[in-house]
Scaffold this motif. Sequence first.
Motif, PDB file in Angstrom:
ATOM      1  N   ILE A  28       0.857  -1.188   0.000  1.00 58.65           N
ATOM      2  CA  ILE A  28       0.000   0.000   0.000  1.00 58.65           C
ATOM      3  C   ILE A  28       0.893   1.237   0.000  1.00 58.65           C
ATOM      4  CG2 ILE A  28      -1.861   1.241   1.150  1.00 58.65           C
ATOM      5  CD1 ILE A  28      -2.681  -1.539   0.276  1.00 58.65           C
ATOM      6  N   ASN A  29       0.851   1.980  -1.068  1.00 55.60           N
ATOM      7  CA  ASN A  29       1.642   3.209  -1.163  1.00 55.60           C
ATOM      8  C   ASN A  29       0.817   4.457  -0.918  1.00 55.60           C
ATOM      9  OD1 ASN A  29       3.928   1.674  -1.880  1.00 55.60           O
ATOM     10  ND2 ASN A  29       3.336   1.707  -4.041  1.00 55.60           N
ATOM     11  N   ARG A  30      -0.480   4.321  -0.955  1.00 62.23           N
ATOM     12  CA  ARG A  30      -1.371   5.463  -0.719  1.00 62.23           C
ATOM     13  C   ARG A  30      -2.552   4.979   0.109  1.00 62.23           C
ATOM     14  NH1 ARG A  30      -5.894   8.139  -3.169  1.00 62.23           N
ATOM     15  NH2 ARG A  30      -5.728  10.422  -2.948  1.00 62.23           N
ATOM     16  N   ASN A  37      -7.434   0.292   7.926  1.00 63.66           N
ATOM     17  CA  ASN A  37      -6.025   0.361   8.318  1.00 63.66           C
ATOM     18  C   ASN A  37      -5.176  -0.515   7.407  1.00 63.66           C
ATOM     19  OD1 ASN A  37      -3.767  -1.103  10.044  1.00 63.66           O
ATOM     20  ND2 ASN A  37      -4.043   0.959  10.882  1.00 63.66           N
ATOM     21  N   PRO A  38      -4.056   0.011   6.904  1.00 68.06           N
ATOM     22  CA  PRO A  38      -3.227  -0.762   5.963  1.00 68.06           C
ATOM     23  C   PRO A  38      -2.782  -2.119   6.510  1.00 68.06           C
ATOM     24  CG  PRO A  38      -2.542   1.533   5.952  1.00 68.06           C
ATOM     25  CD  PRO A  38      -3.549   1.393   7.058  1.00 68.06           C
ATOM     26  N   TYR A 113     -10.598   3.850  -6.010  1.00 65.76           N
ATOM     27  CA  TYR A 113     -10.330   3.169  -4.746  1.00 65.76           C
ATOM     28  C   TYR A 113     -10.330   1.656  -4.922  1.00 65.76           C
ATOM     29  CZ  TYR A 113     -15.469   2.927  -4.880  1.00 65.76           C
ATOM     30  OH  TYR A 113     -16.781   2.719  -5.261  1.00 65.76           O
ATOM     31  N   LEU A 114      -9.686   0.980  -3.979  1.00 67.96           N
ATOM     32  CA  LEU A 114      -9.719  -0.472  -3.840  1.00 67.96           C
ATOM     33  C   LEU A 114     -10.106  -0.748  -2.393  1.00 67.96           C
ATOM     34  CD1 LEU A 114      -9.127  -3.209  -5.302  1.00 67.96           C
ATOM     35  CD2 LEU A 114      -6.850  -3.109  -4.247  1.00 67.96           C
ATOM     36  N   HIS A 115     -11.375  -0.991  -2.163  1.00 71.10           N
ATOM     37  CA  HIS A 115     -11.897  -1.132  -0.811  1.00 71.10           C
ATOM     38  C   HIS A 115     -12.178  -2.597  -0.480  1.00 71.10           C
ATOM     39  CE1 HIS A 115     -13.444   3.290  -0.357  1.00 71.10           C
ATOM     40  NE2 HIS A 115     -12.128   3.192  -0.450  1.00 71.10           N
ATOM     41  N   LEU A 116     -12.019  -2.926   0.782  1.00 70.44           N
ATOM     42  CA  LEU A 116     -12.244  -4.281   1.273  1.00 70.44           C
ATOM     43  C   LEU A 116     -13.567  -4.338   2.026  1.00 70.44           C
ATOM     44  CD1 LEU A 116     -10.995  -7.144   1.593  1.00 70.44           C
ATOM     45  CD2 LEU A 116     -10.026  -6.338   3.763  1.00 70.44           C
ATOM     46  N   HIS A 117     -14.457  -5.245   1.603  1.00 72.42           N
ATOM     47  CA  HIS A 117     -15.772  -5.358   2.230  1.00 72.42           C
ATOM     48  C   HIS A 117     -16.157  -6.824   2.383  1.00 72.42           C
ATOM     49  CE1 HIS A 117     -16.504  -1.092   1.755  1.00 72.42           C
ATOM     50  NE2 HIS A 117     -16.369  -1.161   0.438  1.00 72.42           N
ATOM     51  N   ASN A 118     -17.045  -7.086   3.341  1.00 67.53           N
ATOM     52  CA  ASN A 118     -17.671  -8.394   3.388  1.00 67.53           C
ATOM     53  C   ASN A 118     -18.854  -8.392   2.411  1.00 67.53           C
ATOM     54  OD1 ASN A 118     -19.957  -7.242   4.684  1.00 67.53           O
ATOM     55  ND2 ASN A 118     -19.047  -7.567   6.703  1.00 67.53           N
TER      56      ASN A 118
END
Length: 269
Positions: A28-30, A37-38, A113-118
């Motif tokens: 994660i660069n940005r 949280n990264p 964006y690249l978001h993490l979701h259930n």
Amino acid sequence: MPELPEMENYKNLLKDKIANQVITDVQINREKSININPDLFKKTVQHQRIVDIKRRGKHLLFQLQNDQTLLLHLMLGGWMFFGSESEKPNRTIQVRLSFGQNHLYFIGLRLGYLHLHNQTQTEEKLSDLGPEPLNSEFTLAEFLKRIHTKHGRLKTTLLDQSFIAGIGNCYSAEICFQAGIKPTKDIDDMKDDDQIKLYDSMKNVLLDGIKHGGYMDNPLFKGDALTGGFNNRCQVYDREGQPCLRCGTTIIIEVISSRQTFYCPNCQK
């Protein structure tokens, strides 16, 4: 901005590259390109297998083995590249997913964006999207039913993601051109025949866009000869001041709801 054909092209090509592959590393660069949280992002994503890649509208969904989903929206200026460290483009990388010696680079995610979701969160994020225009369930009858509830300029309606998912600035212009309708036309003034032509044109243009790899010309990987092939097939988009390829009339550009639109004043009545 990538639209339905560009994201469908990405989906198809990436399935061949990373489907059933394990994510061996996450960089994660940005931090603004992700939503948590990264360290937690990396812990949740790393060592997970990509079980499927799907598209919804202009989004890509990377489904992981742990039932989590990486939800990607490239927005304006975003694109991807897959390859080794020596092959990557000389551009700033916001996020990198590694698959052994090859990596999937996410580039230009200033607005995207690249978001993490259930699963539940993913469904909520996509709940406002309209139907997929290429699904067999999206029949002419369904299209006419939906468009009869709309008012205002045709261009604005086609860009409304709650009306139909996946159409943006480029393909709305190309759809209107093939249908022979000005994008500035008010929907209330459209005849039934115009609406039927619009539906047929939408299907034809989007399928042609997918077939030729979309209009964005950044290759997804070294040797990628498909991506961007539709760029040279655009009839009106980004061709202001040039002659119409059908009749020779100069292509016009107008601004509708802060969006540029292109059309031929002779072919589109």
